[in-house]
Scaffold this active site. Structure first.
Site, PDB file in Angstrom:
ATOM      1  CE  LYS A 102      36.005  37.570  43.433  1.00 27.51           C
ATOM      2  NZ  LYS A 102      36.253  38.763  42.595  1.00 27.51           N
ATOM      3  CB  VAL A 149      33.950  37.121  34.475  1.00 23.38           C
ATOM      4  CG1 VAL A 149      34.632  38.366  34.957  1.00 23.38           C
ATOM      5  CG2 VAL A 149      34.562  35.884  35.034  1.00 23.38           C
ATOM      6  CB  SER A 155      33.116  37.436  41.061  1.00 18.88           C
ATOM      7  OG  SER A 155      34.471  37.480  40.698  1.00 18.88           O
ATOM      8  CE1 TYR A 171      34.601  42.513  41.776  1.00 20.86           C
ATOM      9  CE2 TYR A 171      33.340  42.525  39.738  1.00 20.86           C
ATOM     10  CZ  TYR A 171      33.918  41.837  40.776  1.00 20.86           C
ATOM     11  OH  TYR A 171      33.827  40.497  40.820  1.00 20.86           O
ATOM     12  CE1 TYR A 203      38.299  33.904  44.047  1.00 17.31           C
ATOM     13  CE2 TYR A 203      39.845  33.579  42.229  1.00 17.31           C
ATOM     14  CZ  TYR A 203      38.793  34.273  42.802  1.00 17.31           C
ATOM     15  OH  TYR A 203      38.236  35.330  42.122  1.00 17.31           O
TER      16      TYR A 203
END
Ligand code: GLN
Length: 422
Positions: free
Chosen positions: A62, A253, A59, A235, A184
């Site tokens: 992103k 992760v 992530s 998050y 992705y």
């Protein structure tokens, strides 16, 4: 620096949490790996621990893909499809904003999948290629996809597939959902070290300029990206993070975690065991410690502007009065300069504004300074600027009381001595 970082790893060495296993290949990672790196804006990288171990970016990709989507579509085009509100949800929450059908932000999977689809490219492969190309430019070396992790995640990507089909159903996703998830997933499977990540983060810290001086991203883009990282990057732990660590960040992760200190450094930590939010446990701890030790919390204001503006203490009859300014001139420093200028007695005395120790004048400060020059002139003063680097180009001001356009141009000097005795 390297010794300090090694010490930091030792202090924050106690580990807890679990390695992510919903992607089978990630479960095979050595959970004890631990590394940290800091990259300065001019390309110096310090590191400690397992700094050359590669892991997948996940992530942390992103924010960078979001940057590329904004570059390709313009900010408005992207905002139309992805909002910027913290969701308070887990990263893989299957949810959309009820009123608009947009993903809540580009840091959760729904928004990141949408952002991936907004990157320009002839087809899915073209898009992925451009994305890896950007990451490589930011890292300063050619990066590539870890095909094992990619295959492993793609074969278990049901949840992301569900998110992509949901986006398609509400009409925000134009492309084939399966292709978008494939792309992705490739973006998440790019292999990096902490040093790569620290370098990538440092470009965000430098308003988009790489260590070699080339511009990779526009300033307006990095500002948007960092704002979203600050509010959504961690998050459902984003509030806790911003209050304790206080810097824009993004976790992945596989155990990576980056932090960006605007104007200062990019930081990255790697440790695979994750906490309940899916953020690296020891990574979070190392950042908390680093922020406290080095005073990195963004909400802790820097020293006030007082030290950079020196206004004349007492006026010597018949001598020019000198207003000396140093450092970075923004709104608040310019306000202090204006306050000093305001103290000038009316008359035709010479006022020198010495800018030779200034290294940058922001646009708002430039306009404020020129307004100060204009008012001094209208009061009858002669103004001289010491500006060897031409930081205040075209300093002419409109001095007509009736708006007829009469101009005044203060004389510019290279040093204070000649300005005092031209
Ligand atoms: N590739 C991962 C996923 O989509 C990224 C998630 C993460 O790093 N938090 O599930």
């Amino acid at each position: 620096m390297n010794d300090y970082l090694a010490e930091l790893l030792e202090i924050c060495g106690e580990d807890d949490g679990e390695v992510a296993d919903y992607i089978p290949e990630l479960a095979t990672a050595d959970p004890d790996r631990y590394a940290i790196a800091i990259a300065t804006l001019d390309g110096q990288v310090y590191s400690a621990g397992d700094a050359d171990v590669e892991f997948t970016i996940q992530s942390i990709s992103k924010p960078f893909t979001y940057a590329l989507a904004i570059t390709d579509q313009g900010l408005d085009g992207v905002l139309e499809k992805i909002d910027v509100e913290p969701s308070g949800d887990a990263f893989n929450e299957i949810s959309l904003e009820p009123s608009t059908g947009r993903p809540r932000n580009p840091m959760i999977n729904a928004g990141a999948i949408e952002a991936h689809a907004l990157v320009a490219g002839d087809d899915a492969d073209g898009r992925s290629e451009r994305i890896v190309e950007l990451y490589s430019r930011l890292a300063g070396r050619e990066l590539s996809v870890d095909e094992d992790v990619f295959e492993s995640e793609l074969s278990t990507a049901d949840r992301n597939m569900a998110i992509a089909y949901m986006l398609k159903t509400v009409g925000t996703l134009d492309d084939d959902p399966a292709e978008v998830v494939r792309g992705y997933t490739r973006q998440c499977s790019v292999s990096v070290t902490v040093e790569d990540l620290a370098r990538m983060a440092s470009v965000l810290a430098a308003n988009g300029v790489a260590a070699d001086g080339t511009r990779v991203l526009e300033t307006s883009v990095t500002r948007q990206v960092l704002s979203v990282m600050a509010t959504c990057g961690m998050y459902d732990a984003a509030g806790d993070w911003l209050t304790t660590v206080g810097i824009p960040a993004k976790s992945g992760v596989a155990g990576g975690l980056i932090g960006v200190l605007p104007g200062q450094v990019g930081i990255a930590v790697f440790s695979p065991r994750l906490d309940e939010h899916g953020n690296s446990s020891r990574g979070v701890r190392a950042f908390e410690r680093l922020s406290a030790d080095m005073g990195l919390h963004l909400m802790e204001a820097p020293e006030s502007a007082r030290s950079v503006v020196r206004t004349p203490k007492s006026q010597e009859e018949g001598r020019p009065s000198v207003h000396e300014v140093a450092g970075d001139l923004r709104f608040i420093e310019a306000e202090r300069v204006l306050r000093g200028l305001e103290g000038e007695p009316e008359g035709d005395g010479v006022v020198v504004i010495d800018l030779h120790r200034v290294h940058r004048i922001h646009d708002v400060a430039r306009r404020m300074l020129l307004e100060g020059v204009r008012r001094l002139r209208m009061d009858g003063h002669e103004i001289r600027l010491v500006d060897p680097d031409g930081l205040l180009p075209d300093p002419d001001v409109d001095v007509s009381a009736d708006g007829s356009g009469d101009q005044y141009t203060p004389e510019v000097f290279d040093d204070l001595d000649t300005a005092l005795a031209p």
